[in-house]
Design an enzyme around this catalytic site. Structure first.
Site, short mmCIF file in Angstrom:
data_model
loop_
_atom_site.label_atom_id
_atom_site.label_comp_id
_atom_site.label_asym_id
_atom_site.label_seq_id
_atom_site.Cartn_x
_atom_site.Cartn_y
_atom_site.Cartn_z
N LEU A 199 9.67 14.02 38.66
CA LEU A 199 10.89 13.09 37.81
C LEU A 199 12.04 13.22 38.55
CD1 LEU A 199 10.84 14.34 34.16
CD2 LEU A 199 9.85 11.74 35.18
N ASP A 200 12.64 12.34 38.31
CA ASP A 200 14.27 12.52 39.29
C ASP A 200 15.27 13.12 38.98
OD1 ASP A 200 13.36 10.67 41.16
OD2 ASP A 200 14.19 8.76 41.17
N ARG A 201 16.12 14.12 39.28
CA ARG A 201 16.45 15.21 39.06
C ARG A 201 17.75 14.13 38.07
NH1 ARG A 201 21.20 18.81 41.93
NH2 ARG A 201 21.77 19.60 40.63
N THR B 5 16.60 11.58 35.92
CA THR B 5 15.97 11.42 35.02
C THR B 5 15.61 12.32 34.28
OG1 THR B 5 15.38 9.82 36.64
CG2 THR B 5 14.06 10.36 34.12
#
Length: 262
Positions: free
Chosen positions: A71-73, A75
């Protein structure tokens, strides 16, 4: 569609990057990753000392965990780890072969279409440090996202000089592929960028949500993961709570304010 007045009640984000357990058995563990937390150590922020992998390990008594997706930071939401290399391989293959159903929730600028499919190939985005050895001229990769609009709202505030009011939508996103920043880039391509996206979004609307609602984060949540258990072979559906801050924001926008509504 609803019309809501701008609120003076701030939406205060969780300051401590608290990670919570969603599911655990002998073979896998799922946690709710907060917005702002890196999944693992990265060249992107060498000074950071908190990571979801280590925090999950501490949460379950020190047992090693193996990442199977990312997961992106910024998100938040469901983050799944395996508890052995063999299970990690099986789960990674399931993600690779699109056997894992992913549902996201996003608040975007404008009134999005009721539903649709974004079939728009994406060039790989390379980081100058982390991807220094990668070839910069790779062709665009196929990338597909389907979406469905849940709610929309018009606020009596001129965020843009072109319009006397500002419109927003809450959408469910279903990525069929897993490209870097896929959902953020796809919604920007559709001209409905996700609020709070500092890389692909609209700075005016990001600033509006910070100033009016105290909302500092990317408004993108990895809500649900559905897959077949790699060992037990039973259907799994793991869901992350939205939490009181997002539900309060939704209520201020005139939308339902309980977890069961989403």
């Amino acid at each position: 569609m609803s019309v809501a007045a701008v609120t003076a009640e701030p939406v205060v984000e969780e300051p401590s990057l608290k990670l919570t357990l969603l599911y655990q058995d002998e073979w896998l563990v799922a946690v709710n990753k907060p917005s702002g937390l890196l999944v693992h150590r990265s060249w992107l922020d060498k000074a950071e000392t908190r990571f979801a992998m280590q925090m999950t390990r501490d949460l379950i008594g020190g047992r090693h965990v193996y990442p199977v997706h990312r997961l992106d930071r910024p998100t938040s939401g469901v983050l799944l780890f395996a508890l052995s290399p063999a299970v990690a391989r099986t789960l990674t293959e399931a993600f690779t072969h699109r056997q894992v159903h992913k549902e996201y929730l996003a608040l975007v600028r404008g009134w999005a279409p009721e539903q649709g499919v974004i079939d728009y190939p994406l060039k790989e985005q390379l980081d100058k440090i982390a991807d220094a050895m990668s070839a910069p001229d790779r062709p665009a990769q196929d990338a597909v996202t389907t979406f469905r609009r849940l709610h929309q709202v018009e606020l009596p505030h001129a965020v843009s000089k072109k319009h006397p009011t500002s419109r927003y939508s809450l959408v469910k996103l279903f990525p069929k592929t897993g490209r870097k920043h896929q959902l953020r880039r796809h919604m920007a391509h559709l001209f409905h960028p996700i609020v709070g996206d500092t890389s692909h979004g609209d700075g005016r609307h990001n600033r509006f949500y910070r100033e009016q609602y105290g909302c500092e984060r990317l408004l993108l949540v990895a809500r649900t993961l559905s897959f077949i258990h790699p060992v037990l072979k039973v259907p799994m559906r793991i869901q992350a709570p939205l939490g009181p801050q997002l539900l309060q924001l939704f209520a201020e926008l005139g939308w339902p304010a309980s977890e069961s509504d989403y």
